[in-house]
Write an enzyme that holds these catalytic residues in place. Structure first.
Site, PDB file in Angstrom:
ATOM      1  N   ALA A   1       0.847  -1.202   0.000  1.00  0.00           N
ATOM      2  CA  ALA A   1       0.000   0.000   0.000  1.00  0.00           C
ATOM      3  C   ALA A   1       0.881   1.250   0.000  1.00  0.00           C
ATOM      4  O   ALA A   1       1.341   1.704  -1.059  1.00  0.00           O
ATOM      5  CB  ALA A   1      -0.933  -0.045   1.201  1.00  0.00           C
ATOM      6  N   ARG A   2       1.158   1.748   1.185  1.00  0.00           N
ATOM      7  CA  ARG A   2       2.075   2.865   1.367  1.00  0.00           C
ATOM      8  C   ARG A   2       2.746   2.659   2.722  1.00  0.00           C
ATOM      9  O   ARG A   2       2.102   2.133   3.646  1.00  0.00           O
ATOM     10  CB  ARG A   2       1.337   4.210   1.380  1.00  0.00           C
ATOM     11  CG  ARG A   2       0.808   4.655   0.029  1.00  0.00           C
ATOM     12  CD  ARG A   2       1.927   5.109  -0.912  1.00  0.00           C
ATOM     13  NE  ARG A   2       1.421   5.643  -2.154  1.00  0.00           N
ATOM     14  CZ  ARG A   2       1.340   4.958  -3.305  1.00  0.00           C
ATOM     15  NH1 ARG A   2       1.714   3.694  -3.363  1.00  0.00           N
ATOM     16  NH2 ARG A   2       0.900   5.542  -4.399  1.00  0.00           N
TER      17      ARG A   2
ATOM     18  N   ASP B   1       7.143  -3.588   0.200  1.00  0.00           N
ATOM     19  CA  ASP B   1       7.403  -2.949  -1.100  1.00  0.00           C
ATOM     20  C   ASP B   1       7.373  -1.430  -0.971  1.00  0.00           C
ATOM     21  O   ASP B   1       7.766  -0.732  -1.899  1.00  0.00           O
ATOM     22  CB  ASP B   1       6.329  -3.419  -2.104  1.00  0.00           C
ATOM     23  CG  ASP B   1       6.638  -2.981  -3.523  1.00  0.00           C
ATOM     24  OD1 ASP B   1       7.803  -3.136  -3.948  1.00  0.00           O
ATOM     25  OD2 ASP B   1       5.730  -2.478  -4.210  1.00  0.00           O
TER      26      ASP B   1
ATOM     27  N   GLU C   1      11.322   6.626   0.770  1.00  0.00           N
ATOM     28  CA  GLU C   1      11.757   5.876  -0.423  1.00  0.00           C
ATOM     29  C   GLU C   1      12.658   6.774  -1.259  1.00  0.00           C
ATOM     30  O   GLU C   1      12.344   7.953  -1.411  1.00  0.00           O
ATOM     31  CB  GLU C   1      10.537   5.448  -1.246  1.00  0.00           C
ATOM     32  CG  GLU C   1       9.647   4.462  -0.494  1.00  0.00           C
ATOM     33  CD  GLU C   1       8.437   3.999  -1.303  1.00  0.00           C
ATOM     34  OE1 GLU C   1       8.384   4.264  -2.526  1.00  0.00           O
ATOM     35  OE2 GLU C   1       7.545   3.375  -0.717  1.00  0.00           O
TER      36      GLU C   1
ATOM     37  N   HIS D   1       9.396  -0.807  -4.253  1.00  0.00           N
ATOM     38  CA  HIS D   1       8.144  -0.237  -4.774  1.00  0.00           C
ATOM     39  C   HIS D   1       7.916  -0.651  -6.236  1.00  0.00           C
ATOM     40  O   HIS D   1       7.768   0.187  -7.128  1.00  0.00           O
ATOM     41  CB  HIS D   1       8.163   1.295  -4.652  1.00  0.00           C
ATOM     42  CG  HIS D   1       6.787   1.901  -4.674  1.00  0.00           C
ATOM     43  ND1 HIS D   1       6.418   2.951  -3.869  1.00  0.00           N
ATOM     44  CD2 HIS D   1       5.689   1.604  -5.404  1.00  0.00           C
ATOM     45  CE1 HIS D   1       5.153   3.280  -4.111  1.00  0.00           C
ATOM     46  NE2 HIS D   1       4.687   2.467  -5.040  1.00  0.00           N
TER      47      HIS D   1
ATOM     48  N   SER E   1       5.734  -3.549  -6.879  1.00  0.00           N
ATOM     49  CA  SER E   1       4.694  -4.593  -6.932  1.00  0.00           C
ATOM     50  C   SER E   1       3.628  -4.307  -7.988  1.00  0.00           C
ATOM     51  O   SER E   1       3.028  -5.229  -8.530  1.00  0.00           O
ATOM     52  CB  SER E   1       4.053  -4.779  -5.563  1.00  0.00           C
ATOM     53  OG  SER E   1       3.466  -3.582  -5.127  1.00  0.00           O
TER      54      SER E   1
END
Ligand code: OXD
Length: 310
Positions: free
Chosen positions: A224-225, A249, A254, A273, A275
């Site tokens: 998600a985040r 992910d 980031e 990140h 996915s």
């Protein structure tokens, strides 16, 4: 029209797939705030990702933004004029993220990490794999992305439960809990997949208490985040082995900083990140359809409800 992506070749690729409605529309491409700044004031349509929010306040002609991804929180800033319609992408990321989910569940059950390590050491370590069949996957967020994940997991023989805001039944999902049942759902799961949008309601959704509700053997998969999970609480739960592990992910920061403790934990898998990749060719049909609708004055698909955040 302005196409914006913070990497020049990718921005160009997105632009190459755009089918302009007529010869009077001009298409501009930018991949830095400096390139976008002189264009934003004359832009009617923005097709973009990671667009500099400070420039949105100068977008006086802007009528529509098509985001190139699913999560649109970066556009939901005070600078975004209320009259601008924001659309996200649907129908593209779910199948990718379903493969990610099942792939990493199999990584756990087939003990892929262990056997790779043992192979490197030339050690014959005969530990049986676990069964994926019958394992319970809890999908938190059963929208456009969560539903294909649920379907794919079921095809692999997993049992699927879920959590949504209202807890309405979803075909093929054994039991859908509303948010008040989150901890009950977490406690029943062998794997928990997070695919909710980031909003005030989901920020910190998985904290100390929710992690404590999970089985000590269960794995958390966050697609998600980062801020949907309280990072400090997750690191403590992982370090104290109160949950089986985490496949992550997305992160608060980031790229994940090199010195971050999550990199080196043996019960964590880190992916950068990826996915649900934004592939220009895959997203183009969605954008071009919305563009035709925009030009013809028809309703756009996947319009974001700003109050809800998705
Ligand atoms: C998205 C993403 O939201 O790339 O689409 O994370």
């Amino acid at each position: 029209m302005l196409v914006y992506y913070p990497d020049a070749p990718t921005a160009r690729a997105f632009a190459d797939f755009v089918r302009l409605p007529d010869a009077s529309t001009s298409l501009h491409v930018a991949s830095t705030p400096e390139e976008a700044a002189p264009l934003v004031g004359k832009t009617d349509v923005l097709y973009g990702w990671k667009f500099p929010p400070e420039l949105l306040g100068r977008a006086s002609r802007l009528r529509w933004i098509q985001a190139m991804g699913a999560g649109v929180e970066r556009f939901l800033v005070p600078e975004l004029p209320p009259s601008v319609v924001l659309t996200r992408v649907t129908g593209v990321f779910g199948p990718w993220m379903a493969e990610y989910t099942v792939g990493w569940c199999l990584w756990v059950t087939q003990r892929i990490h262990l056997f790779q390590r043992e192979q490197q050491a030339r050690r014959w370590t005969a530990v049986d794999p676990l069964r994926l069949h019958g394992a319970v996957l809890c999908v938190v967020g059963l929208g456009d992305i969560g539903r294909p994940i649920a379907r794919t997991a079921r095809r692999m023989g997993m049992r699927v439960i879920g959590v949504t805001r209202r807890g309405r039944p979803v075909a093929g999902v054994e039991k859908v809990h509303d948010l008040s049942g989150l901890k009950t759902a977490l406690g029943a799961a062998d794997f928990v997949a997070l695919v909710v949008p980031l909003s005030p309601e989901t920020t910190g959704l998985i904290g100390e208490e929710e992690l404590a509700a999970m089985k000590p053997s269960a794995w958390l998969i966050n697609m998600a985040r980062g801020p949907v999970v309280v990072e400090g609480a997750l690191i403590r739960a992982l370090a104290e082995r109160r949950i089986g592990g985490a496949v992550l992910d997305v992160f608060d920061t980031e790229p994940l900083p090199a010195e971050h403790p999550l990199w080196t934990m043996d019960n964590v898998a880190v992916t950068p990140h990826i996915s649900g990749p934004s592939d220009p060719a895959e997203i183009a049909p969605f954008f071009n359809d919305n563009l035709r609708r925009f030009v013809e004055g028809r309703p756009l698909r996947a319009v974001v409800n700003r109050a809800r955040g998705y």
